[in-house]
Design an enzyme around this catalytic site. Structure first.
Site, short mmCIF file in Angstrom:
data_model
loop_
_atom_site.label_atom_id
_atom_site.label_comp_id
_atom_site.label_asym_id
_atom_site.label_seq_id
_atom_site.Cartn_x
_atom_site.Cartn_y
_atom_site.Cartn_z
N CYS A 79 59.24 56.74 -34.91
CA CYS A 79 60.45 56.86 -33.84
C CYS A 79 60.86 57.62 -34.34
CB CYS A 79 61.66 55.26 -33.42
SG CYS A 79 60.34 54.53 -31.93
N HIS A 80 61.77 58.61 -33.41
CA HIS A 80 63.15 59.35 -34.09
C HIS A 80 64.14 58.34 -34.81
CE1 HIS A 80 60.35 62.26 -31.83
NE2 HIS A 80 61.36 63.07 -32.58
N MET A 115 63.38 52.36 -27.35
CA MET A 115 62.40 51.60 -28.16
C MET A 115 63.44 51.01 -28.99
SD MET A 115 58.87 51.68 -27.90
CE MET A 115 59.11 51.16 -29.04
N GLU A 116 64.63 51.83 -28.45
CA GLU A 116 66.42 50.99 -29.23
C GLU A 116 65.89 50.10 -28.66
OE1 GLU A 116 65.39 54.71 -31.27
OE2 GLU A 116 64.87 53.98 -29.01
N ASP A 130 64.85 31.53 -34.42
CA ASP A 130 64.98 31.56 -35.80
C ASP A 130 66.54 30.13 -35.59
OD1 ASP A 130 65.47 31.89 -38.57
OD2 ASP A 130 67.37 32.88 -38.15
#
Length: 152
Positions: A79-80, A115-116, A130
């Site tokens: 990924c950039h 992707m972000e 969590d």
């Protein structure tokens, strides 16, 4: 037939060359859905929010998701690295009492931000897990998917 963008002509992993592309406004939205067992919801629900001994589940997940979205280029090898112009995460319980996490990332760049958005939604979902796992390990991150993508 299309080819994989992250493989060169010899089938080796490579970063996509975006140097010849023009920057444009790009946006992407992703969603993760988390299923919490009823006993977890009963234990943590305070009004419209979930609270644990660690603090606000939703607010902590929002911060974790934004931080992760900003670090996507460090997490996914090809990924950039992008300096996001904006990242918004919204979390709510739907009518079925599922935790719905929506992440929208925006940037003016030569490459997209799907992707972000996916990383932001995913890490927010993992943070919900969590923060609630002490009550049950029957928590399910049901899905993470791209909802929309614009620009380019």
């Amino acid at each position: 037939m299309s080819t994989f963008s992250h493989l060169d002509s010899e089938g080796r992993a490579t970063m996509v060359d975006t140097s010849q592309k023009q920057p444009s406004l790009r946006s992407a939205s992703a969603r993760s859905v988390v299923l919490l067992p009823p006993q977890v919801l009963a234990e943590l629900t305070v009004g419209d929010e979930l609270r644990s001994a660690k603090g606000s589940v939703f607010q902590t997940a929002i911060l974790a998701g934004i931080l992760a979205a900003k670090k996507t280029g460090d997490l996914i090898p090809l990924c950039h690295p992008l300096g996001l112009d904006n990242c918004q995460i919204k979390i709510h319980l739907d009518e079925n009492q599922h935790v719905v996490i929506d992440c929208t990332a925006t940037v003016s760049a030569r490459t997209g931000v799907e992707m972000e958005a996916l990383v932001g939604a995913s890490i927010a979902a993992l943070t919900v897990y969590d923060m609630c796992k002490a009550l049950s390990h029957d928590i399910v991150i049901q899905e993470t998917k791209l909802m929309a993508k614009t620009g380019g």
